[in-house]
Motif scaffolding. Structure first.
Motif, short mmCIF file in Angstrom:
data_model
loop_
_atom_site.label_atom_id
_atom_site.label_comp_id
_atom_site.label_asym_id
_atom_site.label_seq_id
_atom_site.Cartn_x
_atom_site.Cartn_y
_atom_site.Cartn_z
N THR A 1 111.11 36.45 3.76
CA THR A 1 112.34 36.61 2.89
C THR A 1 113.25 35.32 2.85
O THR A 1 113.56 34.85 2.04
CB THR A 1 112.97 37.64 3.11
N TRP B 1 105.84 37.20 -4.41
CA TRP B 1 105.79 36.33 -3.71
C TRP B 1 105.76 36.53 -2.10
O TRP B 1 105.26 35.86 -1.31
CB TRP B 1 106.36 35.08 -4.04
N THR C 1 110.48 38.00 -8.17
CA THR C 1 110.70 37.65 -6.80
C THR C 1 109.94 38.54 -5.67
O THR C 1 109.48 37.63 -4.54
CB THR C 1 112.39 38.10 -6.55
N THR C 2 109.67 39.75 -5.72
CA THR C 2 108.82 40.32 -4.65
C THR C 2 107.46 40.11 -4.71
O THR C 2 107.01 40.38 -3.50
CB THR C 2 109.15 41.99 -4.96
N ARG D 1 113.72 29.52 -3.87
CA ARG D 1 114.22 30.09 -5.01
C ARG D 1 115.63 29.29 -5.31
O ARG D 1 115.79 28.86 -6.19
CB ARG D 1 114.50 31.52 -4.99
N ARG E 1 112.49 40.10 -13.33
CA ARG E 1 113.26 39.32 -12.18
C ARG E 1 112.86 39.93 -11.04
O ARG E 1 112.84 39.00 -10.11
CB ARG E 1 114.52 38.91 -12.71
N ARG E 2 113.08 41.20 -10.92
CA ARG E 2 112.65 41.88 -9.62
C ARG E 2 111.21 41.61 -9.09
O ARG E 2 110.96 41.27 -7.91
CB ARG E 2 112.83 43.37 -9.45
N LEU F 1 111.32 32.61 1.05
CA LEU F 1 111.36 32.74 -0.32
C LEU F 1 112.88 32.45 -0.82
O LEU F 1 112.83 32.01 -1.98
CB LEU F 1 111.06 34.34 -0.75
N ALA F 2 113.84 32.89 -0.16
CA ALA F 2 115.29 32.69 -0.72
C ALA F 2 115.45 30.93 -0.57
O ALA F 2 116.18 30.58 -1.58
CB ALA F 2 116.03 33.16 0.40
#
Length: 199
Positions: free
Chosen positions: A146, A128, A125-126, A153, A121-122, A149-150
């Motif tokens: 960031t 991308w 996320t990172t 998601r 999961r980490r 991306l947030a």
């Protein structure tokens, strides 16, 4: 003498398992993979060793497909404003070609993740952040990657929970309008109203 494993057969089996997993999620048992690949349980074990090894390789190959597909969508293009790239990316990511990846990795339970791919999961996320930073750098704001991306998601989680595509699409368009104002204050009207941004 034992038979030599044939990489092309192994690859074909693995691709069939990935296709099945993208359509239906990771199976609890290997029988669905047997049917999808047109082979036998014995051959699956022969080529991959264990159930968990096959599931792990299925996840990793599916993830490689997703990274190739999404990474291309997120990459900035010389002939296209990046906010327009983001809109096209969102439409493809949440459309028929992209939704299988969202479903598969959305279905991935935390217990399964820890067993098959610790730290997934980490990483999911990172990995991308860099293409988004590269894209946002073209509008002078790589630090907003960031935030972008947030939002992506968060809206994907909303979409998975509600399947309300119209509302999620509208929210993403609203976000792009706000992002345009944030990255180019000259777009703000003197009366303080928010203009429609053609993205």
């Amino acid at each position: 003498m034992g038979r030599h494993k044939q990489p092309e057969i192994r690859d074909r089996i693995l691709d069939a398992c990935v296709d099945h997993a993208l359509a239906h999620g990771l199976p609890d048992r290997l029988e669905p993979f047997v049917a999808a690949s047109g082979t036998s349980m014995r051959m699956l074990i022969y080529h991959f060793g264990t159930r968990d090894a096959l599931l792990t390789e299925t996840l990793r190959r599916a993830r490689r497909r997703q990274r190739d597909f999404y990474g291309e969508l997120m990459s900035p293009r010389a002939d296209e404003p990046y906010l327009r790239t983001l809109r096209r990316m969102w439409q493809a990511m949440t459309g028929p070609e992209g939704r299988p990846f969202l479903r598969m990795f959305g279905w991935l339970r935390e217990s399964t993740e820890q067993q098959l791919w610790p730290g997934f999961r980490r990483e999911a996320t990172t990995d991308w952040l860099q293409p988004l930073e590269d894209g946002m750098r073209t509008v002078g704001h790589p630090e907003l990657a960031t935030l972008v991306l947030a939002v992506i998601r968060g809206l994907i989680l909303d979409l998975e929970a509600t399947d309300d595509v119209t509302r999620a699409d509208q929210a993403f368009d609203d976000f792009l309008t706000a992002l345009a104002l944030l990255t180019d204050p000259a777009l703000s009207k003197q009366d303080g109203s928010v203009p429609m941004i053609a993205v």
